[in-house]
Design an enzyme around this catalytic site. Structure first.
Site, PDB file in Angstrom:
ATOM      1  N   GLU A 176      -4.916  57.531  54.016  1.00 27.55           N
ATOM      2  CA  GLU A 176      -5.724  56.325  53.809  1.00 27.55           C
ATOM      3  C   GLU A 176      -5.251  55.463  52.659  1.00 27.55           C
ATOM      4  O   GLU A 176      -5.420  54.255  52.711  1.00 27.55           O
ATOM      5  CB  GLU A 176      -7.224  56.630  53.745  1.00 27.55           C
ATOM      6  CG  GLU A 176      -7.670  57.569  52.700  1.00 27.55           C
ATOM      7  CD  GLU A 176      -9.171  57.892  52.811  1.00 27.55           C
ATOM      8  OE1 GLU A 176      -9.928  57.181  53.468  1.00 27.55           O
ATOM      9  OE2 GLU A 176      -9.575  58.878  52.189  1.00 27.55           O
ATOM     10  N   HIS A 193       2.761  76.777  67.453  1.00 26.01           N
ATOM     11  CA  HIS A 193       2.310  76.424  68.803  1.00 26.01           C
ATOM     12  C   HIS A 193       2.619  74.959  69.120  1.00 26.01           C
ATOM     13  O   HIS A 193       2.028  74.383  70.026  1.00 26.01           O
ATOM     14  CB  HIS A 193       0.812  76.703  68.938  1.00 26.01           C
ATOM     15  CG  HIS A 193       0.485  78.153  68.772  1.00 26.01           C
ATOM     16  ND1 HIS A 193       0.797  79.098  69.716  1.00 26.01           N
ATOM     17  CD2 HIS A 193      -0.073  78.830  67.732  1.00 26.01           C
ATOM     18  CE1 HIS A 193       0.421  80.287  69.282  1.00 26.01           C
ATOM     19  NE2 HIS A 193      -0.104  80.153  68.075  1.00 26.01           N
ATOM     20  N   CYS A 207     -20.412  45.470  55.381  1.00 20.35           N
ATOM     21  CA  CYS A 207     -20.394  44.376  54.440  1.00 20.35           C
ATOM     22  C   CYS A 207     -21.278  44.667  53.247  1.00 20.35           C
ATOM     23  O   CYS A 207     -22.079  45.596  53.276  1.00 20.35           O
ATOM     24  CB  CYS A 207     -20.901  43.132  55.130  1.00 20.35           C
ATOM     25  SG  CYS A 207     -20.144  42.893  56.726  1.00 20.35           S
ATOM     26  N   ARG A 259     -17.502  47.887  49.840  1.00 22.56           N
ATOM     27  CA  ARG A 259     -18.128  47.947  51.169  1.00 22.56           C
ATOM     28  C   ARG A 259     -17.369  47.125  52.207  1.00 22.56           C
ATOM     29  O   ARG A 259     -17.619  47.228  53.399  1.00 22.56           O
ATOM     30  CB  ARG A 259     -19.557  47.412  51.101  1.00 22.56           C
ATOM     31  CG  ARG A 259     -20.465  48.183  50.199  1.00 22.56           C
ATOM     32  CD  ARG A 259     -21.821  47.556  50.170  1.00 22.56           C
ATOM     33  NE  ARG A 259     -22.491  47.718  51.439  1.00 22.56           N
ATOM     34  CZ  ARG A 259     -23.243  48.748  51.761  1.00 22.56           C
ATOM     35  NH1 ARG A 259     -23.442  49.721  50.893  1.00 22.56           N
ATOM     36  NH2 ARG A 259     -23.817  48.826  52.939  1.00 22.56           N
ATOM     37  N   GLU A 261      -8.094  67.578  54.461  1.00 19.73           N
ATOM     38  CA  GLU A 261      -8.574  66.589  53.498  1.00 19.73           C
ATOM     39  C   GLU A 261      -7.402  66.001  52.699  1.00 19.73           C
ATOM     40  O   GLU A 261      -7.341  64.797  52.454  1.00 19.73           O
ATOM     41  CB  GLU A 261      -9.628  67.230  52.575  1.00 19.73           C
ATOM     42  CG  GLU A 261     -10.112  66.377  51.425  1.00 19.73           C
ATOM     43  CD  GLU A 261     -10.762  65.051  51.834  1.00 19.73           C
ATOM     44  OE1 GLU A 261     -11.007  64.823  53.028  1.00 19.73           O
ATOM     45  OE2 GLU A 261     -10.988  64.226  50.929  1.00 19.73           O
ATOM     46  N   LYS A 271     -15.832  51.423  52.174  1.00 19.42           N
ATOM     47  CA  LYS A 271     -16.403  52.634  51.609  1.00 19.42           C
ATOM     48  C   LYS A 271     -17.527  53.192  52.457  1.00 19.42           C
ATOM     49  O   LYS A 271     -17.702  54.400  52.568  1.00 19.42           O
ATOM     50  CB  LYS A 271     -16.913  52.302  50.199  1.00 19.42           C
ATOM     51  CG  LYS A 271     -17.434  53.483  49.427  1.00 19.42           C
ATOM     52  CD  LYS A 271     -16.313  54.407  49.026  1.00 19.42           C
ATOM     53  CE  LYS A 271     -16.807  55.651  48.355  1.00 19.42           C
ATOM     54  NZ  LYS A 271     -15.787  56.718  48.386  1.00 19.42           N
ATOM     55  N   TRP A 274     -16.442  43.143  56.057  1.00 18.68           N
ATOM     56  CA  TRP A 274     -15.506  44.028  56.754  1.00 18.68           C
ATOM     57  C   TRP A 274     -15.754  43.759  58.221  1.00 18.68           C
ATOM     58  O   TRP A 274     -16.793  44.115  58.773  1.00 18.68           O
ATOM     59  CB  TRP A 274     -15.799  45.478  56.376  1.00 18.68           C
ATOM     60  CG  TRP A 274     -14.806  46.469  56.875  1.00 18.68           C
ATOM     61  CD1 TRP A 274     -13.565  46.714  56.368  1.00 18.68           C
ATOM     62  CD2 TRP A 274     -14.972  47.381  57.975  1.00 18.68           C
ATOM     63  NE1 TRP A 274     -12.950  47.717  57.078  1.00 18.68           N
ATOM     64  CE2 TRP A 274     -13.787  48.143  58.074  1.00 18.68           C
ATOM     65  CE3 TRP A 274     -15.990  47.633  58.883  1.00 18.68           C
ATOM     66  CZ2 TRP A 274     -13.604  49.126  59.028  1.00 18.68           C
ATOM     67  CZ3 TRP A 274     -15.802  48.618  59.844  1.00 18.68           C
ATOM     68  CH2 TRP A 274     -14.624  49.356  59.908  1.00 18.68           C
ATOM     69  N   ASN A 305     -25.465  42.195  57.073  1.00 18.27           N
ATOM     70  CA  ASN A 305     -24.710  43.442  57.141  1.00 18.27           C
ATOM     71  C   ASN A 305     -25.303  44.245  58.280  1.00 18.27           C
ATOM     72  O   ASN A 305     -26.495  44.532  58.274  1.00 18.27           O
ATOM     73  CB  ASN A 305     -24.842  44.213  55.830  1.00 18.27           C
ATOM     74  CG  ASN A 305     -24.273  45.618  55.930  1.00 18.27           C
ATOM     75  OD1 ASN A 305     -23.317  45.842  56.666  1.00 18.27           O
ATOM     76  ND2 ASN A 305     -24.858  46.552  55.202  1.00 18.27           N
ATOM     77  N   GLY A 306     -24.469  44.588  59.269  1.00 15.75           N
ATOM     78  CA  GLY A 306     -24.969  45.343  60.416  1.00 15.75           C
ATOM     79  C   GLY A 306     -24.364  44.796  61.686  1.00 15.75           C
ATOM     80  O   GLY A 306     -23.340  44.117  61.649  1.00 15.75           O
ATOM     81  N   LYS A 363      -6.385  62.034  52.589  1.00 15.46           N
ATOM     82  CA  LYS A 363      -6.229  61.253  51.339  1.00 15.46           C
ATOM     83  C   LYS A 363      -4.917  60.495  51.365  1.00 15.46           C
ATOM     84  O   LYS A 363      -4.860  59.326  51.033  1.00 15.46           O
ATOM     85  CB  LYS A 363      -6.249  62.156  50.090  1.00 15.46           C
ATOM     86  CG  LYS A 363      -7.562  62.771  49.721  1.00 15.46           C
ATOM     87  CD  LYS A 363      -8.576  61.814  49.151  1.00 15.46           C
ATOM     88  CE  LYS A 363      -9.376  61.134  50.195  1.00 15.46           C
ATOM     89  NZ  LYS A 363     -10.494  61.747  50.815  1.00 15.46           N
TER      90      LYS A 363
HETATM   91  O1  M6R Z   1     -20.352  58.017  53.269  1.00 17.03           O
HETATM   92  P1  M6R Z   1     -19.885  59.088  54.174  1.00 17.03           P
HETATM   93  O2  M6R Z   1     -19.567  60.369  53.458  1.00 17.03           O
HETATM   94  O3  M6R Z   1     -20.818  59.343  55.354  1.00 17.03           O
HETATM   95  O4  M6R Z   1     -18.529  58.531  54.773  1.00 17.03           O
HETATM   96  C1  M6R Z   1     -17.822  59.238  55.760  1.00 17.03           C
HETATM   97  C2  M6R Z   1     -16.394  58.711  55.868  1.00 17.03           C
HETATM   98  O5  M6R Z   1     -16.411  57.370  56.230  1.00 17.03           O
HETATM   99  C3  M6R Z   1     -15.636  58.859  54.532  1.00 17.03           C
HETATM  100  O6  M6R Z   1     -15.615  60.199  54.094  1.00 17.03           O
HETATM  101  C4  M6R Z   1     -14.196  58.361  54.712  1.00 17.03           C
HETATM  102  O7  M6R Z   1     -13.476  59.216  55.569  1.00 17.03           O
HETATM  103  C5  M6R Z   1     -13.512  58.238  53.345  1.00 17.03           C
HETATM  104  N1  M6R Z   1     -12.744  57.048  53.302  1.00 17.03           N
HETATM  105  C6  M6R Z   1     -12.591  59.381  53.054  1.00 17.03           C
HETATM  106  O8  M6R Z   1     -11.928  59.224  51.855  1.00 17.03           O
END
Ligand code: M6R
Length: 627
Positions: free
Chosen positions: A507, A523, A15, A40, A500, A622, A88, A114-115, A504
């Site tokens: 998500e 395989h 959050c 967040r 990666e 995020k 969140w 938050n937590g 992308k």
């Molecule tokens: O803030 P961080 O780099 O520790 O976050 C790790 C992951 O949560 C972050 O990379 C997440 O996978 C992103 N949404 C990728 O785009």
């Protein structure tokens, strides 16, 4: 309905919190702050204010911050003290009732959090026995009820009640509390969740990060674990610990600029952040690479030279995109420094009784610096005596403050939930670390060292060249919006890039995608290939180029549709692939910095074509401050 709870009739983990006390109307400051923190979490949001009549009111809405604004339009909201939250969901689904702020039983107190309160169930049972009832399914409501119970039963003031209650709490928290009838007091506290206090001119702010504050003041205090900020109107904040011992806070100067928090004419933050990469990578190199002397030095490496030279092993801990950067680190440190590397998901590492030696170097990678699993893994590594080095973007965040040394990536705020510029800068820091260590260890020839450095400074202009193909990539994206599945493949340094690229796409477009080492296809996954399956292949000139060509042929033979990332003039791959995107040639270990760019753009355009909310994709946030 309870008094003064205004619930929007719509429906909400990690959050963002913001609070204000001062001379301005609090509501506009809080709403603007929530918009800045929306990355967040964006399931539901709410505000609580104390008006001129000293009365406390709470307004909440399921959905985005704009839904809360819409809901509040018709309300006469006023007050110069307030707190606000964007959620969140962790405990309880996203809805109005579970949204913060939460009232205490008497509705005299309101709290944002938050937590996670891990022992909330035990605390809740005890409170129920004392006659407390609960409206929501959240752990947060348990905390505010506990504070009120402690306050009433011990006949203590609010601050003492918060201290006593927090001593009973197991878990992570950044909280802010206000009290009905008291328009002059804001109390905030933190443990393992970030909290910044902004010090303005007769006005004070609290927030999960500096983004809601920077517009008003550059002076901030980063609260430490188990510290409480007692903010009385017109008085400097007093910082105490849970035992009420006064702490001497360190006031830091923010370097964040307001422009960095705006879209700057781009339709989305993600596109802006992709286009920023030539500049962010130059910023990340600044002061670390000296072109005239052909030298790269990172102060964190030089200050701890002996540790790096004597390391028997490097453990890299990270999550998500940062974990992909870590995998590239494995190739770099093993190739250039001849140090064995293991790359671990922080969440797996922390629970699998890992073997950690005191002469291990642990590198924790995190954009936000707040990822709960990575923070916990760091604590475990430290407890075993390992030296922990952080690679982070957010200055002053928890990971840089809990590691022995480290390097910042210096790319400025990354707001799009899909990480782009942070990834390339993490890879760049790993490249600079590997070159620096390799030079010191003499595991790299002078010739390779100089050649790599010369190429490294050419990376930003080469990215510019790739970005010029944005329109072409947008056109290509139209061909692929139909797809329900995607495979990405690469070998060597291109394998983590393939993963990666797939992440992308997943998500932000919600299309299922897998990143695979190209040779592994036969395989198993090759069974998935037919004319419907787009296969993105990173086929740049590297040591396994010929092998990749064979892998492309295997896909072709099964009618897969190939989109290849190729170097210019590579007629061989062009003849085999259905579509190609050209990128300039570079040193093999630098290739990820270029090959990821078209994949970022491809996912972006596919997601836009599919009408997705690119910057705030569903179910994501995020900064993952819960495990
Ligand atoms: O803030 P961080 O780099 O520790 O976050 C790790 C992951 O949560 C972050 O990379 C997440 O996978 C992103 N949404 C990728 O785009």
């Amino acid at each position: 309905m309870r008094k003064n709870v205004y619930l929007c009739t719509y429906f909400f983990y990690m959050c963002g919190i913001v609070g204000y006390i001062g001379k301005q109307e609090a509501y506009p400051v809080l709403i603007k702050g929530l918009h800045r923190l929306e990355y967040r979490g964006y399931d539901s949001s709410g505000v609580a204010l104390i008006d001129k009549q000293k009365e406390l009111s709470v307004y909440k809405a399921k959905g985005r911050v704009s839904d809360l604004e819409e809901f509040c339009k018709s309300k006469a909201i006023s007050g110069t003290l307030g707190i606000a939250h964007t959620r969140w969901a962790t405990h309880g689904e996203p809805n109005n009732v579970n949204a913060h702020p939460h009232y205490s039983q008497s509705e005299n107190l309101a709290l944002i959090h938050n937590g996670i309160i891990e022992n909330y169930a035990v605390l809740k049972e005890g409170l129920i026995r004392e006659g407390y009832t609960f409206q929501s399914e959240t752990d947060t409501e348990v905390l505010i009820q506990l504070i009120e119970y402690v306050k009433i039963s011990n006949r203590v003031d609010l601050c003492t009640a918060i201290q006593l209650a927090l001593k009973q709490v197991v878990g992570a928290y950044a909280i802010a509390v206000i009290e009905n009838g008291n328009p002059d007091l804001l109390i905030a506290a933190r443990k393992s969740s970030p909290l910044v206090v902004g010090i303005g001119d007769a006005e004070f702010f609290i927030a999960s990060d500096a983004s809601p504050i920077v517009e008003y003041t550059k002076q901030v205090i980063y609260l430490e674990d188990e510290e409480i900020a007692i903010i009385q109107r017109n008085e400097p904040p007093k910082i105490v610990n849970l035992n009420n011992v006064e702490q001497t806070p360190q006031i830091s100067q923010l370097e964040l600029s307001l422009n960095a928090l705006e879209k700057g004419g781009y339709p989305h933050f993600m596109l802006k952040e992709i286009f920023e990469q030539p500049r962010t990578l130059k910023d990340c190199m600044r002061g670390r690479i000296n072109v005239e002397n052909n030298n790269v030095t990172l102060s964190g490496i030089i200050d701890n030279k002996e540790k790096f030279l004597n390391a028997k092993r490097i453990l890299i801990l990270a999550c998500g995109t940062s974990w992909h950067a870590g995998l590239i680190g494995e190739y770099l440190f093993e190739e250039l420094c001849r140090i064995p590397v293991e790359v671990e998901y922080s969440s797996e590492f922390r629970y699998r009784k890992p073997i950690i030696y005191p002469d291990d170097i642990v590198i924790a990678i995190s954009q936000s610096g707040e990822t709960a699993d990575t923070l916990a893994a760091i604590e475990q590594a430290k407890a075993a005596g390992a030296f922990v080095y952080g690679i982070c973007n957010v200055v002053g965040s928890s990971i840089p403050r809990n590691t022995h040394s480290g390097s910042y990536t210096h790319v400025g705020p990354e707001i799009g939930v899909a990480s782009t510029k942070a990834f390339t800068a993490q890879v760049l820091v790993l490249i600079m670390m590997a070159l620096n260590i390799a030079k010191e260890k003499k595991t790299i020839s002078q010739e390779q060292y100089e050649r790599t450095l010369t190429e490294l400074v050419q990376i930003p202009p080469k990215i510019e060249m790739i970005l010029k193909q944005n329109e072409k990539i947008e056109d290509l994206s139209k061909i692929f919006t139909y797809a329900h599945n995607f495979i990405y493949m690469g070998r060597g340094y291109s394998y983590p890039v393939a993963m990666e690229g797939a992440l992308k796409l997943k998500e932000i477009s919600y299309i299922h995608a897998e990143g695979y080492p190209a040779a592994e296809m036969k395989h198993g996954p090759i069974a998935l290939i037919d004319q419907e399956m787009p296969v993105v292949v990173i086929a740049t000139h590297n040591t396994t180029y010929d092998k990749t060509i064979s892998n492309i042929q295997e896909i072709k033979a099964r009618s897969g549709r190939i989109l290849a990332i190729v170097n210019k003039y590579d007629q061989k791959v062009k003849d085999m692939a259905d579509y190609t995107i050209e990128i300039p040639e570079t040193e093999e270990c630098l290739d990820p910095l270029l090959s990821i760019i078209p994949l970022q753009l491809l996912s972006y355009h596919i997601a836009v074509k599919k009408g997705r909310d690119v910057d705030m994709p569903r179910n994501l946030a995020k900064s993952v401050t819960v495990e």
